[in-house]
Design a protein around this motif. Structure first.
Motif, PDB file in Angstrom:
ATOM      1  N   GLY A  33       0.801  -1.223   0.000  1.00 23.65           N
ATOM      2  CA  GLY A  33       0.000   0.000   0.000  1.00 23.65           C
ATOM      3  C   GLY A  33       0.834   1.272   0.000  1.00 23.65           C
ATOM      4  O   GLY A  33       0.443   2.254   0.600  1.00 23.65           O
ATOM      5  N   GLY A  34       1.974   1.252  -0.665  1.00 27.29           N
ATOM      6  CA  GLY A  34       2.826   2.431  -0.732  1.00 27.29           C
ATOM      7  C   GLY A  34       3.647   2.682   0.519  1.00 27.29           C
ATOM      8  O   GLY A  34       4.212   3.761   0.685  1.00 27.29           O
ATOM      9  N   GLN A  35       3.731   1.722   1.413  1.00 25.59           N
ATOM     10  CA  GLN A  35       4.492   1.855   2.648  1.00 25.59           C
ATOM     11  C   GLN A  35       5.403   0.648   2.845  1.00 25.59           C
ATOM     12  O   GLN A  35       5.036  -0.470   2.489  1.00 25.59           O
ATOM     13  CB  GLN A  35       3.552   1.960   3.855  1.00 25.59           C
ATOM     14  N   LEU A  36       6.547   0.871   3.428  1.00 25.69           N
ATOM     15  CA  LEU A  36       7.461  -0.206   3.771  1.00 25.69           C
ATOM     16  C   LEU A  36       7.030  -0.768   5.119  1.00 25.69           C
ATOM     17  O   LEU A  36       7.080  -0.081   6.132  1.00 25.69           O
ATOM     18  CB  LEU A  36       8.896   0.314   3.841  1.00 25.69           C
ATOM     19  N   SER A  37       6.594  -2.030   5.138  1.00 27.39           N
ATOM     20  CA  SER A  37       6.084  -2.591   6.391  1.00 27.39           C
ATOM     21  C   SER A  37       7.174  -3.208   7.256  1.00 27.39           C
ATOM     22  O   SER A  37       6.919  -3.584   8.391  1.00 27.39           O
ATOM     23  CB  SER A  37       4.987  -3.622   6.106  1.00 27.39           C
ATOM     24  N   CYS A  38       8.390  -3.307   6.741  1.00 31.68           N
ATOM     25  CA  CYS A  38       9.498  -3.851   7.538  1.00 31.68           C
ATOM     26  C   CYS A  38      10.464  -2.735   7.960  1.00 31.68           C
ATOM     27  O   CYS A  38      11.641  -2.964   8.195  1.00 31.68           O
ATOM     28  CB  CYS A  38      10.227  -4.954   6.763  1.00 31.68           C
ATOM     29  N   GLY A  39       9.956  -1.519   8.064  1.00 33.93           N
ATOM     30  CA  GLY A  39      10.760  -0.379   8.491  1.00 33.93           C
ATOM     31  C   GLY A  39       9.862   0.810   8.771  1.00 33.93           C
ATOM     32  O   GLY A  39       8.645   0.681   8.842  1.00 33.93           O
ATOM     33  N   TYR A  40      10.462   1.977   8.910  1.00 30.90           N
ATOM     34  CA  TYR A  40       9.667   3.176   9.178  1.00 30.90           C
ATOM     35  C   TYR A  40      10.139   4.326   8.303  1.00 30.90           C
ATOM     36  O   TYR A  40      11.284   4.370   7.870  1.00 30.90           O
ATOM     37  CB  TYR A  40       9.723   3.566  10.658  1.00 30.90           C
ATOM     38  N   MET A  41       9.231   5.269   8.030  1.00 26.54           N
ATOM     39  CA  MET A  41       9.547   6.407   7.178  1.00 26.54           C
ATOM     40  C   MET A  41      10.427   7.399   7.923  1.00 26.54           C
ATOM     41  O   MET A  41      10.184   7.701   9.096  1.00 26.54           O
ATOM     42  CB  MET A  41       8.284   7.106   6.691  1.00 26.54           C
ATOM     43  N   MET A  42      11.436   7.892   7.238  1.00 22.94           N
ATOM     44  CA  MET A  42      12.317   8.920   7.790  1.00 22.94           C
ATOM     45  C   MET A  42      11.770  10.285   7.368  1.00 22.94           C
ATOM     46  O   MET A  42      11.071  10.399   6.356  1.00 22.94           O
ATOM     47  CB  MET A  42      13.734   8.729   7.256  1.00 22.94           C
ATOM     48  N   THR A  43      12.059  11.320   8.124  1.00 25.61           N
ATOM     49  CA  THR A  43      11.573  12.653   7.785  1.00 25.61           C
ATOM     50  C   THR A  43      12.301  13.184   6.555  1.00 25.61           C
ATOM     51  O   THR A  43      13.481  12.917   6.353  1.00 25.61           O
ATOM     52  CB  THR A  43      11.759  13.639   8.952  1.00 25.61           C
ATOM     53  N   LYS A  44      11.564  13.945   5.761  1.00 24.13           N
ATOM     54  CA  LYS A  44      12.129  14.545   4.561  1.00 24.13           C
ATOM     55  C   LYS A  44      12.749  15.890   4.909  1.00 24.13           C
ATOM     56  O   LYS A  44      12.205  16.651   5.698  1.00 24.13           O
ATOM     57  CB  LYS A  44      11.043  14.793   3.517  1.00 24.13           C
ATOM     58  N   CYS A  45      13.890  16.198   4.288  1.00 21.50           N
ATOM     59  CA  CYS A  45      14.501  17.515   4.451  1.00 21.50           C
ATOM     60  C   CYS A  45      13.854  18.521   3.510  1.00 21.50           C
ATOM     61  O   CYS A  45      13.756  19.693   3.820  1.00 21.50           O
ATOM     62  CB  CYS A  45      15.999  17.439   4.196  1.00 21.50           C
ATOM     63  N   SER A  46      13.426  18.037   2.326  1.00 22.25           N
ATOM     64  CA  SER A  46      12.751  18.891   1.357  1.00 22.25           C
ATOM     65  C   SER A  46      11.801  18.043   0.527  1.00 22.25           C
ATOM     66  O   SER A  46      11.914  16.826   0.474  1.00 22.25           O
ATOM     67  CB  SER A  46      13.766  19.587   0.447  1.00 22.25           C
ATOM     68  N   GLU A  47      10.881  18.702  -0.140  1.00 19.39           N
ATOM     69  CA  GLU A  47       9.912  17.998  -0.974  1.00 19.39           C
ATOM     70  C   GLU A  47      10.574  17.387  -2.207  1.00 19.39           C
ATOM     71  O   GLU A  47      10.039  16.481  -2.816  1.00 19.39           O
ATOM     72  CB  GLU A  47       8.783  18.929  -1.390  1.00 19.39           C
ATOM     73  N   ALA A  48      11.753  17.872  -2.580  1.00 22.65           N
ATOM     74  CA  ALA A  48      12.459  17.353  -3.753  1.00 22.65           C
ATOM     75  C   ALA A  48      13.087  15.984  -3.487  1.00 22.65           C
ATOM     76  O   ALA A  48      13.409  15.263  -4.424  1.00 22.65           O
ATOM     77  CB  ALA A  48      13.543  18.343  -4.188  1.00 22.65           C
ATOM     78  N   GLN A  49      13.251  15.624  -2.235  1.00 17.24           N
ATOM     79  CA  GLN A  49      13.841  14.332  -1.889  1.00 17.24           C
ATOM     80  C   GLN A  49      12.818  13.211  -2.016  1.00 17.24           C
ATOM     81  O   GLN A  49      11.642  13.411  -1.752  1.00 17.24           O
ATOM     82  CB  GLN A  49      14.353  14.334  -0.452  1.00 17.24           C
ATOM     83  N   PRO A  50      13.274  12.017  -2.405  1.00 18.39           N
ATOM     84  CA  PRO A  50      12.347  10.878  -2.446  1.00 18.39           C
ATOM     85  C   PRO A  50      12.014  10.410  -1.029  1.00 18.39           C
ATOM     86  O   PRO A  50      12.703  10.763  -0.075  1.00 18.39           O
ATOM     87  CB  PRO A  50      13.149   9.798  -3.187  1.00 18.39           C
ATOM     88  N   GLU A  51      10.942   9.625  -0.922  1.00 13.88           N
ATOM     89  CA  GLU A  51      10.603   9.037   0.377  1.00 13.88           C
ATOM     90  C   GLU A  51      11.729   8.104   0.792  1.00 13.88           C
ATOM     91  O   GLU A  51      12.221   7.317  -0.007  1.00 13.88           O
ATOM     92  CB  GLU A  51       9.306   8.241   0.278  1.00 13.88           C
ATOM     93  N   ARG A  52      12.150   8.218   2.052  1.00 18.98           N
ATOM     94  CA  ARG A  52      13.204   7.356   2.567  1.00 18.98           C
ATOM     95  C   ARG A  52      12.692   6.618   3.789  1.00 18.98           C
ATOM     96  O   ARG A  52      11.927   7.161   4.577  1.00 18.98           O
ATOM     97  CB  ARG A  52      14.433   8.188   2.960  1.00 18.98           C
ATOM     98  N   TYR A  53      13.143   5.375   3.915  1.00 18.30           N
ATOM     99  CA  TYR A  53      12.737   4.515   5.018  1.00 18.30           C
ATOM    100  C   TYR A  53      13.972   3.939   5.686  1.00 18.30           C
ATOM    101  O   TYR A  53      15.000   3.739   5.043  1.00 18.30           O
ATOM    102  CB  TYR A  53      11.868   3.356   4.516  1.00 18.30           C
ATOM    103  N   GLN A  54      13.878   3.671   6.962  1.00 13.58           N
ATOM    104  CA  GLN A  54      14.930   2.974   7.708  1.00 13.58           C
ATOM    105  C   GLN A  54      14.415   1.564   7.945  1.00 13.58           C
ATOM    106  O   GLN A  54      13.378   1.379   8.577  1.00 13.58           O
ATOM    107  CB  GLN A  54      15.184   3.669   9.044  1.00 13.58           C
ATOM    108  N   CYS A  55      15.104   0.574   7.400  1.00 13.61           N
ATOM    109  CA  CYS A  55      14.643  -0.804   7.582  1.00 13.61           C
ATOM    110  C   CYS A  55      15.125  -1.343   8.925  1.00 13.61           C
ATOM    111  O   CYS A  55      15.985  -0.751   9.579  1.00 13.61           O
ATOM    112  CB  CYS A  55      15.102  -1.703   6.427  1.00 13.61           C
ATOM    113  N   GLN A  56      14.584  -2.480   9.312  1.00 16.01           N
ATOM    114  CA  GLN A  56      14.937  -3.092  10.594  1.00 16.01           C
ATOM    115  C   GLN A  56      16.403  -3.496  10.665  1.00 16.01           C
ATOM    116  O   GLN A  56      16.973  -3.576  11.748  1.00 16.01           O
ATOM    117  CB  GLN A  56      14.052  -4.314  10.842  1.00 16.01           C
ATOM    118  N   MET A  57      17.030  -3.742   9.507  1.00 19.57           N
ATOM    119  CA  MET A  57      18.443  -4.118   9.478  1.00 19.57           C
ATOM    120  C   MET A  57      19.359  -2.895   9.533  1.00 19.57           C
ATOM    121  O   MET A  57      20.567  -3.023   9.601  1.00 19.57           O
ATOM    122  CB  MET A  57      18.750  -4.940   8.221  1.00 19.57           C
ATOM    123  N   GLY A  58      18.785  -1.684   9.460  1.00 20.48           N
ATOM    124  CA  GLY A  58      19.569  -0.462   9.568  1.00 20.48           C
ATOM    125  C   GLY A  58      19.903   0.205   8.255  1.00 20.48           C
ATOM    126  O   GLY A  58      20.579   1.234   8.236  1.00 20.48           O
TER     127      GLY A  58
END
Length: 65
Positions: A33-58
């Protein structure tokens, strides 16, 4: 497209995720559903950046269009 971002390289998720217990049966991150379920979303510094996630493995996973 999901990619794993490291300091000096970009990797395909299957190169890293296939050894993760949280990956799906094909060795890919669990993307639902457009979300990484094995990690969490990281905050964006700007709208130009892609969505970034931190996975459980780091690892940092980016969703690049």
């Amino acid at each position: 497209m999901l990619v794993i971002v490291m300091e000096n390289q970009v990797l395909a998720p299957r190169q890293v995720c296939q050894s993760c217990l949280l990956a799906d049966a094909s060795g890919q991150p669990r993307w639902r559903g457009g979300q990484l379920s094995c990690g969490y979303m990281m905050t964006k510094c700007s709208e130009a950046q892609p969505e970034r996630y931190q996975c459980q493995m780091g690892f940092t996973i980016a969703n690049i269009d």
